[in-house]
Design an enzyme around this catalytic site. Sequence first.
Site, PDB file in Angstrom:
ATOM      1  N   ASP A  94      -1.179   9.655 -10.622  1.00 41.62           N
ATOM      2  CA  ASP A  94      -1.107   8.558 -11.604  1.00 41.62           C
ATOM      3  C   ASP A  94       0.348   8.216 -11.918  1.00 41.62           C
ATOM      4  O   ASP A  94       0.720   7.033 -12.007  1.00 41.62           O
ATOM      5  CB  ASP A  94      -1.823   8.954 -12.890  1.00 41.62           C
ATOM      6  CG  ASP A  94      -3.341   8.980 -12.732  1.00 41.62           C
ATOM      7  OD1 ASP A  94      -3.836   8.464 -11.704  1.00 41.62           O
ATOM      8  OD2 ASP A  94      -4.021   9.507 -13.629  1.00 41.62           O
ATOM      9  N   HIS A 142      -4.132  14.773  -9.205  1.00 43.80           N
ATOM     10  CA  HIS A 142      -4.334  13.406  -9.677  1.00 43.80           C
ATOM     11  C   HIS A 142      -3.402  12.995 -10.821  1.00 43.80           C
ATOM     12  O   HIS A 142      -2.965  11.835 -10.864  1.00 43.80           O
ATOM     13  CB  HIS A 142      -5.800  13.202 -10.070  1.00 43.80           C
ATOM     14  CG  HIS A 142      -6.716  13.146  -8.878  1.00 43.80           C
ATOM     15  ND1 HIS A 142      -6.884  12.012  -8.119  1.00 43.80           N
ATOM     16  CD2 HIS A 142      -7.498  14.093  -8.309  1.00 43.80           C
ATOM     17  CE1 HIS A 142      -7.730  12.255  -7.139  1.00 43.80           C
ATOM     18  NE2 HIS A 142      -8.127  13.508  -7.227  1.00 43.80           N
ATOM     19  N   GLU A 190      -4.445   2.555  -4.571  1.00 48.77           N
ATOM     20  CA  GLU A 190      -2.997   2.586  -4.370  1.00 48.77           C
ATOM     21  C   GLU A 190      -2.471   1.276  -3.786  1.00 48.77           C
ATOM     22  O   GLU A 190      -1.367   1.231  -3.239  1.00 48.77           O
ATOM     23  CB  GLU A 190      -2.619   3.750  -3.441  1.00 48.77           C
ATOM     24  CG  GLU A 190      -3.098   3.603  -2.016  1.00 48.77           C
ATOM     25  CD  GLU A 190      -4.512   4.134  -1.768  1.00 48.77           C
ATOM     26  OE1 GLU A 190      -4.810   4.457  -0.601  1.00 48.77           O
ATOM     27  OE2 GLU A 190      -5.298   4.220  -2.727  1.00 48.77           O
ATOM     28  N   ASP A 244       0.851  -1.191   0.000  1.00 45.21           N
ATOM     29  CA  ASP A 244       0.000   0.000   0.000  1.00 45.21           C
ATOM     30  C   ASP A 244       0.889   1.244   0.000  1.00 45.21           C
ATOM     31  O   ASP A 244       1.832   1.339   0.797  1.00 45.21           O
ATOM     32  CB  ASP A 244      -0.908   0.010   1.221  1.00 45.21           C
ATOM     33  CG  ASP A 244      -1.968   1.098   1.156  1.00 45.21           C
ATOM     34  OD1 ASP A 244      -2.978   0.886   0.478  1.00 45.21           O
ATOM     35  OD2 ASP A 244      -1.773   2.161   1.788  1.00 45.21           O
ATOM     36  N   ASN A 261      -2.261  12.840  -3.544  1.00 48.02           N
ATOM     37  CA  ASN A 261      -3.179  13.324  -4.581  1.00 48.02           C
ATOM     38  C   ASN A 261      -3.667  14.728  -4.278  1.00 48.02           C
ATOM     39  O   ASN A 261      -3.751  15.588  -5.172  1.00 48.02           O
ATOM     40  CB  ASN A 261      -4.376  12.372  -4.707  1.00 48.02           C
ATOM     41  CG  ASN A 261      -4.192  11.332  -5.800  1.00 48.02           C
ATOM     42  OD1 ASN A 261      -3.366  11.492  -6.692  1.00 48.02           O
ATOM     43  ND2 ASN A 261      -4.964  10.266  -5.724  1.00 48.02           N
TER      44      ASN A 261
END
Length: 321
Positions: free
Chosen positions: A204, A200, A231, A187, A195
């Site tokens: 990514d 965002h 994630e 994780d 983010n």
Amino acid sequence: MTDLPTQPFGVLRQGEATTQHLLIIDDSPAIIQLIARMLHGVAGLSFATRGMQALAQMRAQAPDLVLLDAEMPSMSGFELCHLMKADPELREIPIIFVTGHGESDVEVRAFEAGAVDFITKPLNETVLLARVRTQLRIKRLTDELRRMATTDGLTGVSNRRHVDEVMQRECQRAARNGTSLAMLIVDVDHFKHYNDHYGHPAGDLCLQAVASALASVAHRPGDQVGRLGGEEFSLLLPETDLAGAIDVAESALRAVRTLALPHAASPSADHVTVSIGAASLPAPGAALHAASLLMNLADKALYQAKSNGRDRCEPSDPRCL
């Protein structure tokens, strides 16, 4: 006795442009030599003269196409075909039957067994080449469609559906062989903060970089990196005990740290880190139960890693088995 081809399985001849592999199964060395000459340069070639030998080779490395003699001692081609179609690891391999019998009932029997084509002896080189090339082309297109359907569009690793499918298959393999199976759940720490702080699009790119770092430590062909969602990622490690899984997890932690991605919004570090839960089953039993148990153990270990400060790996508690 006629010498058999010496070309190793999965190794291409010099100058070949293809990476596809074809397995010739026939109890006659002369027939194998003949087919090998006819198919020179079409694909990487290997051979087997017995059914059990062929099964072992296919389980070690699955070919893209099998040319299968219908009549062999000990195990006929039809029996071998049925075994392949019953095996989740082998059932998708296309089979062309090669036989000296041209009767319609034999041909029907071959197609009912799961063959994609049927060729009679004596072999016609033009016909053999055309049919082999057609099936290899279909296999290549099918593999590409399957890859698209099983790949996470953002990161390029396996998607959740494929992770679940491979887990079931590897649990069955481990149960059959009596080997261990390990899983890591990874994780990205404080990814929501990342983010919110960077946006965002940057998030990514972060996930893509982490996925690449995880893939860099999955060295063996059977190791699989997947994205479980958001994630969260997974590494499935066949034939790996808990100590081995922890070693891979430590390598993954170092690989992500080496990215040195700034994370100014993280409460625990100034760069992107991950937390990892590691679990292993010594020899899984029923596949459905084993897959669920393995994932639950790794998930609990991940929770422990987060509770203990993140940027670390925690092993599952063996008392939970």
